[in-house]
Design a protein around this motif. Structure first.
Motif, PDB file in Angstrom:
ATOM      1  N   PHE A 125      -4.227  -7.680  12.712  1.00 50.28           N
ATOM      2  CA  PHE A 125      -3.705  -7.419  11.189  1.00 50.28           C
ATOM      3  C   PHE A 125      -4.709  -8.687  10.352  1.00 50.28           C
ATOM      4  N   GLY A 161      -4.526  -4.978   8.599  1.00 49.04           N
ATOM      5  CA  GLY A 161      -3.660  -5.883   7.844  1.00 49.04           C
ATOM      6  C   GLY A 161      -3.785  -5.307   6.200  1.00 49.04           C
ATOM      7  N   ASN A 162      -5.150  -4.638   6.066  1.00 54.56           N
ATOM      8  CA  ASN A 162      -5.242  -4.053   4.699  1.00 54.56           C
ATOM      9  C   ASN A 162      -4.869  -4.602   3.558  1.00 54.56           C
ATOM     10  N   GLN A 163      -5.189  -5.969   3.594  1.00 54.30           N
ATOM     11  CA  GLN A 163      -4.741  -6.783   2.353  1.00 54.30           C
ATOM     12  C   GLN A 163      -5.942  -6.571   1.151  1.00 54.30           C
ATOM     13  N   ALA A 199      -2.121  -7.820  19.326  1.00 55.51           N
ATOM     14  CA  ALA A 199      -0.962  -8.293  18.420  1.00 55.51           C
ATOM     15  C   ALA A 199      -0.475  -9.837  18.957  1.00 55.51           C
TER      16      ALA A 199
END
Lengths: 298, 331
Positions: free
Chosen positions: A160, A242-244, A121
């Motif tokens: 992410f 990040g799972n967009q 991160a």
């Protein structure tokens, strides 16, 4: 009567052990898998297609298979180097390095995911240095080759976004390649290289003509294992991805999402598509391996 | 009476009372942020039940994402009571497995929700991006953290609160959809649950603002220090009603119907309401709510029934396959 010639085996009773094998495989593998097929048997074709071919789901297949492929390829290359070093050289701490390789096997995937996220991160140990570098690199690429949307392909950050998925999948896949290559490399005597050298081969030729053909089948096996593992990986990826939707959402997450909405059939349908695709990919890799063996016969 | 008979009598009394004092075990299956609330409440209820009936009751807790918990109960987890994040998840117990009657929500007062909560913002100390209200979240350059409404019950409340704000301010559904689409454009990470989202915001330093349950935001302040974060209350938000229900089929099998019912009813008692207030849930009881008025800021609260026509309708329109949430991510 001439005595019948029977191959001797350590385990007694071919019938017994085959029966056990079939029963065991049936209980552990085939019954759960066939339950998946039974579950979707009640679906109409239209519902099935709607569940497995919506744009968001298709984007997730592309991402899952694409990133898994990239991670397995990288693992095949670097895994080979790691295995080579561990087999061919003795150095202090070799046993510790050797044990470290197994760590991704043993670590619960959620722990791996959380640890990788914390490190990569923007405020993490590695991320604080690497993240700006990555952003700048992607920016440079975009300046040089502006007709490709690099930022969307390669991600705007490391954790992410897509690079995070790649890191997690590389992490969990490495031991598969190293552990399949190691025994083959141990078998491969250094004399072979010396012989090649005495016959006038340079390093490149020894590598490509002598060593690689010999280890290629094992490398393919390791690659296939790492690839298959990566496709199914869920635990570590969800923490770092990040799972967009339609961008960094892997297929296993789509399945979980459908389950969360009590859409058991939709989830199973997507699972079956993955299952069939993975089966054919692994089958193709097996064929390729058989084909490559023809060249390795010394 | 000699000493021997005295001892014998004492033993007999002890044995008799041991035979009548039953030891009961309940399982409360709940969602993520209620962990601390029910640790407090279970101790209080055990004491109350012991005083009332002489029975010992031990309440075990299970926590996780609301939808996941509902699925576990459907798949056979022996939950005596379900205390979940939204009515839709308890509806699922009826829809998928008929574990309780369809009108379960009418069995207890206030839509079976003994405490309420709402959706607020958590920002970094000093509020560097100057976030005051929902319309600050859609500004370019503001990074917002909220979980995925497909997997998280809390995230659905977040989404609906944003929608309600936009509808009230700009007047139409299409404007609200545009607003919500702009908001999710500012979301870099969609975690799968409320706790994961708080972690992303607090530990990974991602985002300028986290949309969060009110109790979760207060808890984050308590855990991580008020010197690092601030709670910002928007002008309008949604009245979140996390409901509770007895799971009929399970209590019938286990013979725990009475105690399970009492367990939920006691949440409405003065003590139950006090505990809710202490754990940053808004009490229903007006007198006790008044006591905690300084904790909970006043704001305009809309309800899901008035604004969206209830959970079933909202779920279908917004979060089902191909619903509005899918549309705002379709390119």
């Amino acid at each position: 009567m001439a005595p019948t010639i029977r191959p001797r085996s350590v385990l007694p009773g071919f019938g017994l052990s085959l029966g056990f094998t079939l029963a065991y495989l049936g209980l552990i593998v085939l019954i759960p898998l066939s339950a998946a097929f039974l579950k979707i048997a009640g679906m109409s074709w239209h519902d099935f297609v709607a569940a497995v071919a919506s744009p968001r789901v298709v984007a997730s297949y592309r991402l899952s298979f694409g990133v898994s492929l990239a991670a397995a390829l990288v693992n095949a290359f670097f895994g080979f180097i790691v295995a080579w070093v561990l087999v061919r050289y003795t150095f202090p701490g070799r046993r510790i390095v050797d044990a470290l390789v197994d760590l991704p096997f043993a670590l619960p995937t959620a722990v791996a995911g959380i640890a990788l996220t914390a490190i990569y991160a923007k405020n993490g140990w590695v991320g604080q240095w690497l993240d700006p570098l990555w952003v700048r690199g992607v920016g440079r690429l975009a300046a040089f080759v502006p007709w490709i949307d690099w930022k969307s392909w390669l991600g705007g950050t490391i954790a992410f976004d897509r690079p995070g998925i790649f890191i997690a999948l590389t992490f969990i896949g490495l031991p598969f390649v190293v552990r399949t290559l190691q025994p083959v490399l141990i078998e491969l005597e250094p004399e072979l290289e010396e012989a090649a050298a005495t016959l006038g081969a340079n390093r490149w030729q020894t590598m490509t003509r002598v060593i690689l053909p010999e280890v290629f089948p094992a490398m393919l096996t390791g690659f296939a294992l790492a690839f298959a593992r990566a496709i199914g990986e869920y635990g570590s990826v969800v923490f770092i991805a990040g799972n967009q939707p339609a961008h960094s959402e892997i297929t296993p997450l789509i399945i979980i999402t459908k389950l969360e909405q009590y859409d058991y059939r939709g989830a199973t349908a997507v699972a079956v598509v993955m299952l069939v695709a993975s089966f054919f990919l692994l089958f193709a890799i097996n064929l390729l391996q058989k084909w490559s063996r023809r060249f390795s016969a010394v | 009476m000699n000493f021997k008979t005295l001892v014998l009598a004492a033993l007999a009394v002890a044995a008799a009372s041991a035979a009548t004092a039953k030891s009961i075990e309940l399982l409360n299956v709940s969602y993520d942020p209620t962990r601390e609330l029910y640790v407090d409440y279970n101790a209080a209820f055990a004491k109350y039940w012991k005083a009332k009936t002489g029975d010992d009751v031990v309440v075990k807790q299970s926590h996780g994402g609301s939808g996941k918990q509902a699925r576990s109960i459907i798949d056979g987890l022996q939950a005596d009571v379900a205390t979940l994040a939204l009515a839709a998840d308890i509806d699922a117990l009826y829809d998928n497995a008929k574990l309780l009657p369809a009108d379960w929500q009418k069995r207890l007062p206030n839509n079976s929700t003994p405490y309420t909560s709402t959706i607020v913002f958590l920002v970094r100390k000093g509020n560097p991006k100057g976030i005051k209200d929902w319309n600050d979240l859609v500004k370019p350059g503001v990074s917002v953290v909220t979980p995925n409404p497909k997997t998280s019950g809390g995230a659905r409340w977040n989404y609906l609160a944003a929608w309600a704000y936009a509808k009230h301010r700009y007047g139409s559904d299409s404007a609200a959809q545009k607003f919500v689409a702009a908001l999710y454009k500012n979301v870099p990470v969609l975690d799968s649950g409320a706790r994961g989202s708080t972690t992303t915001f607090v530990q990974r330093a991602i985002g300028d603002v986290a949309i969060s349950w009110e109790n979760e935001a207060f808890l984050a302040l308590k855990e991580f220090g008020a010197d690092k974060f601030e709670v910002i209350v928007p002008s309008l938000s949604i009245l979140a009603e996390p409901p509770v229900a007895v799971v009929d089929k399970v209590v019938k099998k286990k013979g725990t119907a009475d105690v399970a019912k009492a367990y939920l009813e006691y949440l409405y008692s003065d003590e139950g309401q006090e505990i809710a207030g202490r754990n940053f849930y808004r009490p229903r009881n007006a007198a006790i709510a008044a006591k905690y008025a300084s904790v909970f800021p006043q704001l305009q609260l809309v309800t899901i029934d008035a604004e969206f026509g209830g959970w079933t309708t909202a779920q279908k329109a917004h979060f089902a396959e191909g619903g509005v949430f899918d549309q705002i991510y379709a390119k």
